[in-house]
Design a protein around this motif. Structure first.
Motif, PDB file in Angstrom:
ATOM      1  N   LYS A  48       0.925 110.264  42.999  1.00  0.00           N
ATOM      2  CA  LYS A  48       1.811 109.298  43.743  1.00  0.00           C
ATOM      3  C   LYS A  48       0.959 108.221  44.378  1.00  0.00           C
ATOM      4  CE  LYS A  48       3.083 112.925  46.258  1.00  0.00           C
ATOM      5  NZ  LYS A  48       3.948 113.919  47.445  1.00  0.00           N
ATOM      6  N   ALA A  49       1.631 107.146  44.875  1.00  0.00           N
ATOM      7  CA  ALA A  49       0.813 106.263  45.813  1.00  0.00           C
ATOM      8  C   ALA A  49       1.949 106.375  46.756  1.00  0.00           C
ATOM      9  CB  ALA A  49       0.972 104.812  45.081  1.00  0.00           C
ATOM     10  N   SER A  50       1.216 106.298  48.001  1.00  0.00           N
ATOM     11  CA  SER A  50       1.889 106.539  49.593  1.00  0.00           C
ATOM     12  C   SER A  50       1.204 105.769  50.445  1.00  0.00           C
ATOM     13  CB  SER A  50       1.865 108.020  49.764  1.00  0.00           C
ATOM     14  OG  SER A  50       2.298 107.942  51.051  1.00  0.00           O
TER      15      SER A  50
ATOM     16  N   HIS B 236       1.031 106.657  53.469  1.00  0.00           N
ATOM     17  CA  HIS B 236       0.203 108.042  53.972  1.00  0.00           C
ATOM     18  C   HIS B 236      -0.743 108.261  53.166  1.00  0.00           C
ATOM     19  CE1 HIS B 236       2.999 106.612  57.019  1.00  0.00           C
ATOM     20  NE2 HIS B 236       4.086 107.174  56.105  1.00  0.00           N
TER      21      HIS B 236
ATOM     22  N   ASP C 139      -2.639 111.534  54.113  1.00  0.00           N
ATOM     23  CA  ASP C 139      -2.112 112.766  54.225  1.00  0.00           C
ATOM     24  C   ASP C 139      -1.547 113.397  53.033  1.00  0.00           C
ATOM     25  OD1 ASP C 139      -2.624 112.939  57.042  1.00  0.00           O
ATOM     26  OD2 ASP C 139      -0.526 112.314  57.581  1.00  0.00           O
ATOM     27  N   GLU C 140      -0.996 112.530  52.324  1.00  0.00           N
ATOM     28  CA  GLU C 140      -0.466 112.690  50.958  1.00  0.00           C
ATOM     29  C   GLU C 140      -1.316 113.040  49.758  1.00  0.00           C
ATOM     30  OE1 GLU C 140       2.698 113.411  51.198  1.00  0.00           O
ATOM     31  OE2 GLU C 140       3.100 112.534  53.243  1.00  0.00           O
TER      32      GLU C 140
END
Lengths: 496, 189
Positions: free
Chosen positions: B65-67, B69, B72-73
């Motif tokens: 994913k790209a986030s 956060h 944290d992710e």
């Protein structure tokens, strides 16, 4: 002799005397006289090391002085700010597009919000702005939080940072998507255990044969033998790690003869820090050990002071003469109870704080270091209420073998938290790191066992903190409710 | 000799970029040439990261994913964050130039225009696709040469995220749209 000449001699002699008296005071005397106002909080520990913060050359411009003094804040607080994922880092405000904000609060400089020596206007966190300072930048145009968040429409700005919702720097446990993600966690996990604590406390203990082997290998010279110390040592991690008597009492010795010659009964703290570097480094970042911070200028150095007075390269003889004249005292020692400004036990008066204060050097009784040691000195309400508290009951259950490793909660569980990285457990010895403000404790400590909502509520209730969490929070911080009301599903808005 | 070679190279690049000359800095490159070159590096790196890292791994392959956060992710840094962190790192090193990624439709309200010229520039590049905007402005007692370059949606990751985000003020971005602008400033004093 003419009256005129007498006047000149009198004035010159007076000036000379006054200069000598002031120099004597500044270089080697009690500099308290120079303090323009009380320092805040624990800065009193270093307030006489003036040149730790005041590093500018004499007659430097005001802009230079401001830049210099702000550099020194970061020398000590850099790691803390980095770890906090700072919400308002200085670098964010250096872009000239922020110039309009510089007029409001110039966030390029720590001192815009944190001015030392201003006790009359200082509030918690060494903040020297009124408590509603957020209003300066978040009340107009695109940044108007009352427009951007319907839930904030009727809020007043003095509540932003005081109600358990926001902090200026550290919002790791308070940012909106984090609130949403952990909104539904129960107040207490089904099997509450602090994982890193559990790892540390399940360290294998030596069996009888191993202890006998360790005892047989004791290499202390005959005059220093001590059966009790040896027995304690043989059961400790030092013995298991092959750190024998000489390792601390004569660290440079290689032969028995050298060991006997070099032996010292009371090894200096440097012996501990030589191996326990991460612990020493974090200790120097906290309130207990901040006087050891490597960036702190050692006060009262004659050569440096002479440099400040204009003698940039003073001859050694002059330095020696000045040092002899002022009888320069040693650097301020470790922090001690006599200098503490928070409640301390009367019996502990005069105690200073070294590694051995909490860690008996042979015993390595980590249970004592984790709770008992703290309570020998600290008698504030929160500390005094620990024994008999729910957390203490868990600690007793674990220590007596009736509960899982890591399920007990000692002082150290929360204030000296352990972290695990690649299988190795490290204890932070910066006991202030999970405080200032106390929401910093939520992620590394509270959430191992408690839900986010409960943790936020509990830490926002001063009475509950004071009685060491005997009871339930008396308030409900609405931030989680407001955050969840803006999304339809938990992962929405996390930019994934 | 070295300075001369630099000027020649700059002139070639300037010609390639089709930049109109702006008042010259004495014995150096035009302000607009410098900002054009800086922008060329920025936009190239930004496009590479967006297309070859984020779009490929997060959108096409779906392996990570790209986030926002990302810590944290345990996810990829968003392209806009990658750009901003670079700008902040530059800000820590020098005052000789500064840059930022702004938009008239920002998800993060910090990235809305804060000066009149930023707004004017962003409106100009949105209304005149393919063109840049150049101007001068006084900020905090210093005069700046300010250049604004269009930031175009180059990959699905750009418009998909911006259209869906709960805080977005605009949800109809598509490929090739000007989503915002890169603002580069050089102090002229």
């Amino acid at each position: 002799m003419s009256t005129r000449l007498l006047w000149i001699i009198w004035i010159a002699a007076s000036l000379l005397l006054a200069s000598a008296a002031l120099a004597r005071l500044y270089i080697g005397g009690d500099r308290t006289a120079f303090l323009p106002g009380d320092t805040h909080g624990v800065h009193h520990q270093i307030e006489l090391a003036c040149e730790s913060c005041h590093i500018s050359d004499s007659f430097a411009s005001q802009a230079t002085v401001r830049k210099d003094i702000n550099k020194t804040c970061v020398t000590c607080h850099k790691e803390e700010l980095k770890a906090s994922d700072d919400s308002h880092p200085i670098k964010k405000f250096k872009n000239p597009r922020m110039a309009a904000y510089w007029e409001l609060i110039d966030a390029r400089f720590c001192t815009s919000c944190h001015m030392e020596h201003q006790p009359e206007i200082t509030i918690a966190g060494l903040v020297t702005l009124p408590g509603d300072f957020c209003v300066a930048c978040h009340s107009e145009g695109e940044q108007d939080v009352r427009v951007n968040r319907a839930s904030h429409a009727d809020l007043t700005f003095e509540t932003c940072a005081s109600a358990g919702c926001h902090n200026f720097h550290d919002n790791r446990a308070l940012y909106e998507d984090f609130l949403v993600k952990h909104a539904d966690a129960p107040w207490l996990a089904p099997s509450p255990v602090h994982a890193a604590q559990a790892m540390a406390r399940t360290r294998p203990r030596p069996d009888g044969a191993e202890i006998a082997a360790y005892l047989a290998a004791v290499d202390a010279p005959e005059r220093a033998r001590d059966p009790l110390a040896e027995a304690h040592w043989a059961a400790s991690a030092h013995a298991a790690a092959e750190v024998g008597c000489g390792g601390c009492h004569a660290p440079k010795a290689e032969t028995p003869a050298q060991l006997a010659a070099d032996w010292t009964d009371h090894p200096a703290e440097a012996v501990c820090t030589e191996c326990h570097r991460p612990q020493a480094a974090t200790f120097a970042e906290g309130r207990h050990g901040m006087r050891r911070h490597p960036e702190l200028a050692p006060p009262r150095q004659a050569d440096r002071m002479l440099g400040r007075l204009g003698l940039s390269d003073p001859p050694e003889a002059l330095v020696a003469a000045v040092e002899a004249w002022i009888a320069d005292p040693d650097l301020p020692g470790a922090m001690g109870t006599a200098e503490a400004r928070i409640p301390m036990a009367a019996e502990a008066h005069g105690q200073s704080l070294t590694c051995a204060t909490c860690h008996a050097p042979h015993e390595q009784d980590l249970a004592f270091a984790a709770a008992g040691a703290c309570l020998t000195c600290h008698t504030d309400d929160h500390s005094a209420a620990y024994e008999g508290s729910p957390h203490h009951a868990l600690w007793q259950a674990e220590m007596s073998g009736n509960a899982a490793p890591g399920s007990g909660v000692s002082c150290a569980t929360c204030h000296l938290p352990k972290t695990e990285r690649r299988g190795a457990v490290t204890t932070s010895h910066n006991q202030s790191d999970t405080l200032r403000p106390n929401e910093k404790m939520i992620r590394p400590v509270c959430m191992d066992c408690h839900g986010l909502a409960f943790a936020i509520d509990a830490l926002a209730d001063p009475a509950l903190v004071a009685n060491n969490f005997r009871g339930t929070p008396d308030r409900r911080i609405e931030s989680i409710d407001w955050a969840t009301s803006r999304v339809d599903r938990p992962d929405e808005g996390a930019n994934q | 000799m070295k300075a001369k070679a630099t000027k020649i190279k700059a002139a070639i690049l300037c010609g390639m970029l089709g930049t109109a000359a702006v008042p010259a800095v004495s014995d150096g490159m035009d302000y607009s040439t410098v900002t054009d070159l800086l922008h060329l590096v920025m936009s190239s790196d930004r496009t590479v990261y967006t297309r070859m890292i984020v779009n490929r791994l997060a959108v096409e392959e779906g392996v990570i994913k790209a986030s926002e956060h990302y810590m944290d992710e345990k996810a990829l840094v968003l392209p806009a964050q990658m750009f901003r962190y670079g700008a902040e790192m530059v800000a820590e090193e020098t005052d000789e130039f500064s840059y930022s990624l702004l938009s008239l439709w920002p998800i993060n309200k910090q990235n809305a225009p804060t000066t009149d010229m930023e707004r004017e520039g962003l409106e100009y590049i949105a209304a005149n696709p393919g063109e840049n905007f150049y101007g001068e402005e006084d900020l905090g007692g210093t005069t700046y040469f300010t250049a604004v370059y269009p930031d175009v949606a180059v990959a699905e990751a750009c418009w998909a995220c911006h259209n869906d985000h709960k805080d977005t003020p605009r949800s109809d971005f598509k490929a090739g749209d000007v989503m915002g602008g890169v603002v580069i400033r050089i102090p002229m004093d």
